[in-house]
Design a protein around this motif. Structure first.
Motif, short mmCIF file in Angstrom:
data_model
loop_
_atom_site.label_atom_id
_atom_site.label_comp_id
_atom_site.label_asym_id
_atom_site.label_seq_id
_atom_site.Cartn_x
_atom_site.Cartn_y
_atom_site.Cartn_z
N TRP A 1 0.85 -1.19 0.00
CA TRP A 1 0.00 0.00 0.00
C TRP A 1 0.89 1.24 0.00
CZ3 TRP A 1 -5.26 0.18 -0.41
CH2 TRP A 1 -5.93 -1.03 -0.28
N TYR A 2 0.66 2.10 -0.99
CA TYR A 2 1.24 3.43 -0.99
C TYR A 2 0.21 4.39 -0.41
CZ TYR A 2 4.78 1.81 -4.37
OH TYR A 2 5.81 1.14 -5.00
N GLU A 3 0.68 5.33 0.40
CA GLU A 3 -0.25 6.29 0.99
C GLU A 3 0.38 7.68 1.01
OE1 GLU A 3 0.16 7.84 4.16
OE2 GLU A 3 -1.81 8.78 4.21
N THR A 4 -0.40 8.66 0.64
CA THR A 4 0.07 10.04 0.74
C THR A 4 -1.12 10.96 0.94
OG1 THR A 4 1.49 11.72 -0.29
CG2 THR A 4 -0.06 10.57 -1.73
N THR A 5 -0.85 12.20 1.25
CA THR A 5 -1.92 13.20 1.38
C THR A 5 -1.87 14.10 0.16
OG1 THR A 5 -1.79 13.18 3.78
CG2 THR A 5 -2.77 15.14 2.75
N LEU A 6 -3.01 14.22 -0.51
CA LEU A 6 -3.09 15.06 -1.71
C LEU A 6 -3.75 16.37 -1.30
CD1 LEU A 6 -2.80 15.13 -4.86
CD2 LEU A 6 -5.18 14.36 -4.96
N ASP A 7 -2.97 17.42 -1.26
CA ASP A 7 -3.55 18.73 -0.91
C ASP A 7 -4.19 19.32 -2.15
OD1 ASP A 7 -0.86 19.15 1.34
OD2 ASP A 7 -2.99 18.94 1.82
N TRP A 8 -5.46 19.66 -2.03
CA TRP A 8 -6.21 20.05 -3.22
C TRP A 8 -6.75 21.46 -3.11
CZ3 TRP A 8 -6.97 18.72 -8.02
CH2 TRP A 8 -8.08 19.22 -8.73
N ALA A 9 -6.55 22.20 -4.18
CA ALA A 9 -7.21 23.52 -4.28
C ALA A 9 -7.97 23.52 -5.60
CB ALA A 9 -6.16 24.62 -4.28
N ALA A 10 -9.25 23.85 -5.54
CA ALA A 10 -10.07 23.81 -6.77
C ALA A 10 -9.52 24.80 -7.79
CB ALA A 10 -11.51 24.14 -6.42
N GLY A 11 -9.72 24.48 -9.06
CA GLY A 11 -9.26 25.36 -10.14
C GLY A 11 -10.44 26.02 -10.81
N ALA A 12 -10.39 26.08 -12.14
CA ALA A 12 -11.44 26.80 -12.90
C ALA A 12 -12.81 26.13 -12.69
CB ALA A 12 -11.06 26.77 -14.38
N ASP A 13 -13.86 26.92 -12.79
CA ASP A 13 -15.21 26.35 -12.67
C ASP A 13 -15.40 25.23 -13.67
OD1 ASP A 13 -17.04 29.43 -11.89
OD2 ASP A 13 -15.83 28.02 -10.70
N GLY A 14 -15.97 24.14 -13.18
CA GLY A 14 -16.31 23.05 -14.09
C GLY A 14 -15.13 22.17 -14.46
N GLU A 15 -13.93 22.51 -13.95
CA GLU A 15 -12.77 21.70 -14.37
C GLU A 15 -12.95 20.25 -13.91
OE1 GLU A 15 -9.05 22.82 -12.57
OE2 GLU A 15 -9.64 21.99 -10.66
N ARG A 16 -12.32 19.37 -14.64
CA ARG A 16 -12.26 17.96 -14.24
C ARG A 16 -10.81 17.63 -13.92
NH1 ARG A 16 -15.58 14.73 -18.81
NH2 ARG A 16 -15.16 12.94 -17.44
N ALA A 17 -10.60 16.73 -12.98
CA ALA A 17 -9.24 16.41 -12.54
C ALA A 17 -9.02 14.91 -12.59
CB ALA A 17 -9.02 16.94 -11.13
N PHE A 18 -7.83 14.56 -13.05
CA PHE A 18 -7.47 13.15 -13.18
C PHE A 18 -6.09 12.91 -12.56
CE2 PHE A 18 -10.61 11.46 -16.18
CZ PHE A 18 -11.21 12.63 -16.61
N LEU A 19 -5.95 11.76 -11.92
CA LEU A 19 -4.62 11.30 -11.54
C LEU A 19 -4.15 10.38 -12.66
CD1 LEU A 19 -5.01 10.39 -7.76
CD2 LEU A 19 -3.71 12.31 -8.74
N GLN A 20 -2.93 10.62 -13.14
CA GLN A 20 -2.39 9.73 -14.16
C GLN A 20 -1.17 9.02 -13.63
OE1 GLN A 20 -0.12 9.89 -17.80
NE2 GLN A 20 -2.03 10.46 -18.85
N PHE A 21 -1.15 7.70 -13.84
CA PHE A 21 -0.05 6.85 -13.37
C PHE A 21 0.75 6.40 -14.58
CE2 PHE A 21 -1.37 6.27 -8.94
CZ PHE A 21 -2.65 6.76 -9.01
N GLY A 22 2.07 6.68 -14.59
CA GLY A 22 2.88 6.26 -15.73
C GLY A 22 2.93 4.76 -15.88
N ALA A 23 2.94 4.06 -14.76
CA ALA A 23 2.87 2.59 -14.77
C ALA A 23 2.93 2.11 -13.33
CB ALA A 23 4.01 1.94 -15.55
N ALA A 24 2.26 0.96 -13.09
CA ALA A 24 2.32 0.32 -11.76
C ALA A 24 2.41 -1.17 -12.03
CB ALA A 24 1.08 0.65 -10.96
N ASN A 25 3.39 -1.84 -11.52
CA ASN A 25 3.52 -3.28 -11.79
C ASN A 25 3.05 -4.07 -10.58
OD1 ASN A 25 4.23 -5.58 -13.31
ND2 ASN A 25 6.11 -5.81 -12.16
N TYR A 26 1.91 -4.81 -10.68
CA TYR A 26 1.23 -5.25 -11.89
C TYR A 26 -0.26 -4.83 -11.86
CZ TYR A 26 -0.64 -8.20 -15.53
OH TYR A 26 -1.27 -8.64 -16.67
N LEU A 27 -0.88 -5.04 -10.67
CA LEU A 27 -2.29 -4.65 -10.51
C LEU A 27 -2.35 -3.48 -9.54
CD1 LEU A 27 -5.24 -5.79 -11.27
CD2 LEU A 27 -5.30 -6.46 -8.89
N ALA A 28 -3.06 -2.43 -9.94
CA ALA A 28 -3.16 -1.24 -9.07
C ALA A 28 -4.61 -0.94 -8.77
CB ALA A 28 -2.51 -0.06 -9.77
#
Ligand code: GCU
Length: 608
Positions: A105-132
């Motif tokens: 298990w990886y764990e971290t705190t993601l500090d978030w500040a909202a951006g433009a109205d209506g924006e959508r946000a995604f986390l992108q993972f370059g790769a994780a071996n094997y099942l994430a």
């Protein structure tokens, strides 16, 4: 585990069923395409979880109250994890984790500040071996299978202003139904081994963006493909200033495909010309730097921009004694420098998708690439879930690297026995690959027909290029078999020797065919080149391989957990005698790149 019944999970072996979806697969991937990507650098903590207690007990539902306040004992708390860098491979972070295969298990705190109205946000993972499995504030956002391709999960609506708990479970067990399965000749590094980033996009955004030369032999038509996040109508705008292009791209049901006339300077290893391109749809703007070139076959020739190509190459794993599967720009540029010293022009990125920086740098430096998915050896070809996994990995790779001119071939398999189930699996995978990307070659490293002793594989009819893995002179003592194979074979399409090589220990010397000596490894390549010169339909060679690499299959006193077929030792610096032998062979090839012109060829001359 809950305060009500802390024992319920002990007898529930179906615990993982409730964590099987939503799938984070090719359909959810958000291409970065030049958008600002904010790194999620942590600090991260890692906790081993060999029995998947985290799922059984729902660690993701725990709050971060200190143990002194608990009314029911727990088996996990955020402070209990070990601080680790991300990206990294856990095997190299602590001696006791070297051979750990299981869940963490990886764990971290993601500090978030909202951006433009209506924006959508995604986390992108370059790769994780094997099942994430990605959890945010206790909610499962996505489940991804495949150890080497990118994936995204949407956090819009789940993320909240201020601190958010991000937990990622990564599990790297070798299994017969996975791609690759449990038996491989490389080290099974585990972890989030490529960057985790945050992407902010408008409500409707560009999910996929392709720019390529239409492979019709005119070298004068550029096709632009667009897929939006939502099935809306509208008009995008494509621009390529250096080609004088600024054109409307009509979008229907969230998709667009237009072809425009242009006369680009064609990309090639000798002239790796790149063009800045941009596509705007509403407030979303995506950019890329693309090379425009045409790769195709003609009889038994491979043809780049209309001229025959001869590939002088070497295979390479993603493997480093200090960082495992992690790749850096310095590591890639070192590979290219070694390839240049070999007088080579081609890298086979074995046996799985490498970090995306490899193809980006290869575009810039003019290096040709074979990229592949790890359909390796005895995959569970009869299992539909295994096929879906392989196809998804290939389509994620295509989506990620579709705009990389340096990638000339998608490899769909390596050394798979020619069975009916394998044929159905691979024919499907080759077709899916071509449908996703008609601008590149499709190949596979095939085995030979041992009875007839010739290059013959039912899959070959479905490939543009046949890869031939052969080790005559190493696994088979002499080269007579290679001569027989060439004499017995008459392929109707190009063949690349996709692997050939011999082990050698630095400094070990010997006469004649003394295995593991530098002398024999060097002589091996000289003999190979001599025999292969008799096969005009062989259009390339990828020596196995550039660097010694970790493999737990290799346990003799001379290997000690390493496959030593590298032309350079695992320090990526000490060159063996074979390096110089192969460099001389490739120098001679480069001087006469087309020693045996294909009789069917119209025009002479060769591009490299
Ligand atoms: C096979 C296989 C490689 C392996 C090599 C070897 O051809 O494709 O992954 O490492 O042989 O035996 O060294």
């Amino acid at each position: 585990m809950t305060a009500e019944d802390p024992f319920a999970h002990l007898h529930d072996e179906a615990y993982a069923d409730r964590y099987a979806t939503p799938r984070a697969d090719r359909r959810t991937l958000v291409g970065t395409f030049g958008r600002p990507a904010e790194p999620v650098a942590g600090p991260w903590r890692l906790t081993l979880d060999p029995f998947e207690e985290g799922l059984r007990q729902a660690w993701t539902a725990f709050d971060d109250a200190p143990p002194t306040t608990w009314t029911v004992p727990r088996d996990w708390d955020p402070e209990g994890g070990t601080p680790v860098p991300v990206p990294s491979c856990w095997n190299l972070l602590r001696p006791e984790w070297t051979h750990y295969e299981g869940a963490v298990w990886y764990e971290t705190t993601l500090d978030w500040a909202a951006g433009a109205d209506g924006e959508r946000a995604f986390l992108q993972f370059g790769a994780a071996n094997y099942l994430a499995r990605v959890f945010l504030n206790g909610r499962l956002l996505g489940v991804h299978a495949g150890g080497s391709t990118p994936f995204s999960v949407e956090i819009t609506g789940t993320v909240r202003p201020g601190p958010n708990r991000l937990m990622v479970m990564v599990e790297n067990r070798g299994r017969p139904d996975r791609v690759p399965m449990h038996h491989v000749d490389w080290f099974n590094y585990g972890g989030l081994h490529r960057p985790v980033t945050l992407l902010r996009v408008p409500p409707v955004f560009v999910r996929d963006f392709g720019v390529a030369l239409v492979p019709d032999g005119t070298f004068g038509r550029v096709r632009i493909d667009v897929i939006l996040s939502d099935p809306v109508e509208g008009e995008a705008r494509f621009a390529c200033p250096d080609l004088g292009l600024d054109v409307p791209v009509p979008v229907v049901a969230g998709r667009a495909s237009v072809t425009v006339e242009a006369r680009p300077d064609l990309w090639s290893p000798d002239a790796p010309r790149l063009y800045d391109v941009a596509l705007a749809f509403g407030p979303d703007l995506v950019t890329d730097r693309v090379g425009l070139r045409e790769i195709r076959t003609r009889g038994t020739e491979i043809v780049l921009n209309g001229r025959p190509l001869h590939l002088r190459g070497v295979c390479v794993h993603e493997d480093d004694v200090a960082t495992g599967r992690m790749t850096s720009e310095a590591d890639v540029m070192r590979r290219f420098a070694h390839l240049k010293d070999l007088n080579g022009n081609f890298l086979r990125l074995s046996h799985y998708p490498h970090d995306e920086i490899v193809a980006r740098l290869a575009d810039r430096e003019g290096v040709l690439l074979w990229a592949e998915v790890p359909v390796y050896w005895a995959i569970d070809f009869a299992n539909p879930a295994t096929y879906a996994d392989a196809e998804n990995q290939m389509l994620e790779l295509v989506a990620r690297d579709r705009n990389r001119a340096s990638v000339i071939l998608w490899g769909v398999g390596n050394e798979n026995a020619d069975t009916d189930a394998r044929l159905a699996f691979m024919v499907g995978l080759a077709a899916a690959t071509r449908a996703a990307d008609p601008t590149r070659l499709v190949g596979a490293a095939c085995l030979i027909n041992r009875e007839a002793f010739r290059i013959e594989d039912r899959l070959a009819a479905h490939l543009d290029v046949i890869g031939l893995n052969e080790y005559f002179g190493w696994y088979e003592p002499d080269f007579e078999g290679l001569r027989r194979l060439i004499a017995n074979s008459s392929p109707d399409r190009p063949v690349i020797v996709s692997e050939t090589g011999a082990d050698a220990v630095v400094g070990l010397r010997g006469e004649g065919r003394t295995l593991f000596t530098e002398d024999w490894q060097a002589e091996f390549y000289r003999r190979q080149a001599e025999v292969l010169a008799g096969a005009p339909w062989i259009r390339g060679l990828a020596a196995w391989l550039l660097y010694d690499f970790r493999s737990d299959r290799r346990q003799t006193r001379l290997q000690r957990g390493f496959n030593r077929k590298g032309l350079i030792a695992e320090d990526k610096a000490t060159r063996k005698r074979a390096f110089h032998a192969l460099a001389a062979i490739y120098a001679a090839m480069a001087a006469d790149p087309d020693p045996d012109p294909d009789p069917g060829r119209q025009n002479r001359g060769s591009v490299v």
